[in-house]
Write an enzyme that holds these catalytic residues in place. Structure first.
Site: not given
Ligand code: PDD
Length: 283
Positions: A33, A143, A176, A200
């Protein structure tokens, strides 16, 4: 006016946007996505997001079901038909519909679905994060729509009265957030985890890196621990819809003065300026 959603080439009312039970995105999280912020009819860092989309697809051997040009046309048209001034587009591409079997189907047309939601950038105000174990798979650079560990960590954050959870790997480093990149500041030096399969590579992170350098700050892509984060002068997170949110509390520890700091403010302002300039026709 009802929201309009894009499902495999058709523009349909949001409430009628049905997905097939054997869509592999639904049954196996077998898809990727992107989320892109827009103002007017312009997307922020559109080409970087679309490059990342193509990279994610390549990593999973899923093909884009239409040309890149056609995708861009549909993205812009979807924003227009929804008559939303500012918001984000969510697009998802799954491997497609096939009889349920773990192995890749021999033949399947990838499914492309897109929706638009109204929103502004998250307001610049101090937030709290908690830290928790990073339980995700080894390819966080893709992702993928497989987000269960992210969902669980985010819920833990909400339960503990925080906005976001920072994920901590086996070595004790903050990788993250559940849906954001993590940063700390020590004086004029900004630290964020290095590019790896453990994070990411956020588009906003890339943009902030450039803006920070142009403001005279030093950006170091270096892993940091929770202890180091406690001692930082400022901390913040970044993502498409929350371009820079200052963090004033991590777990039960106050960060810096307990108020959003100067570096965060300067960088957030620089980001908003960049967006204004990039999307110049939007005032
Ligand atoms: N999340 N890290 C993770 C795990 C993310 O899911 C995201 C984005 C980011 C920030 O990336 P970017 O700056 O390109 O938005 C970092 C999106 C917004 C989401 O899942 O809704």
């Amino acid at each position: 006016m009802s929201r309009i959603t894009f499902i495999n080439g058709k523009y349909v009312p949001h409430g009628e946007s049905l997905i097939h039970i054997e869509d592999r995105g639904h049954q196996f999280s077998d898809g990727v996505y992107e989320v892109i912020h827009f103002k007017g009819t312009q997307f922020v860092d559109e080409s970087l997001h679309l490059e990342r989309l193509q990279k994610s697809l390549k990593e999973l051997s899923i093909s884009l079901p239409l040309s890149l040009e056609a995708l861009k046309i549909h993205m812009h048209r979807l924003v227009q038909v929804n008559r939303v001034e500012e918001g984000y587009i969510y697009m998802q591409i799954s491997r497609g519909i096939a009889a349920r079997d773990h192995a890749f189907p021999k033949k399947a047309q990838p499914s492309l679905t897109m929706m638009v939601r109204r929103c502004s950038f998250a307001p610049f105000q101090g937030i709290k994060v908690i830290t928790t174990k990073d339980q995700r798979w080894g390819r966080c650079d893709v992702k993928s729509v497989s987000l269960l560990p992210n969902v669980l960590a985010k819920q833990e954050a909400i339960t503990r009265g925080a906005y976001e959870a920072w994920l901590v790997d086996e070595k004790g480093f903050v990788t993250e957030g559940c849906s954001t990149n993590a940063w700390i500041v020590a004086g004029d030096i900004l630290l964020t985890a290095p590019e790896s399969t453990g994070i990411l590579k956020g588009i906003t992170r890339e943009r902030l890196k450039n803006l920070a350098s142009s403001l005279g700050f030093t950006v170091q892509e270096r892993s940091f621990t929770v202890e180091q984060a406690y001692l930082s002068t400022e901390a913040f997170l970044s993502s498409t819809n929350a371009p820079l949110l200052p963090i004033v509390q991590i777990n039960d520890r106050t960060i810096g003065t307990g108020k959003p700091g100067k570096v965060s403010l300067a960088l957030r302002n620089a980001y908003e300026e960049f967006v204004k300039e990039e999307l110049h026709q939007y005032v």
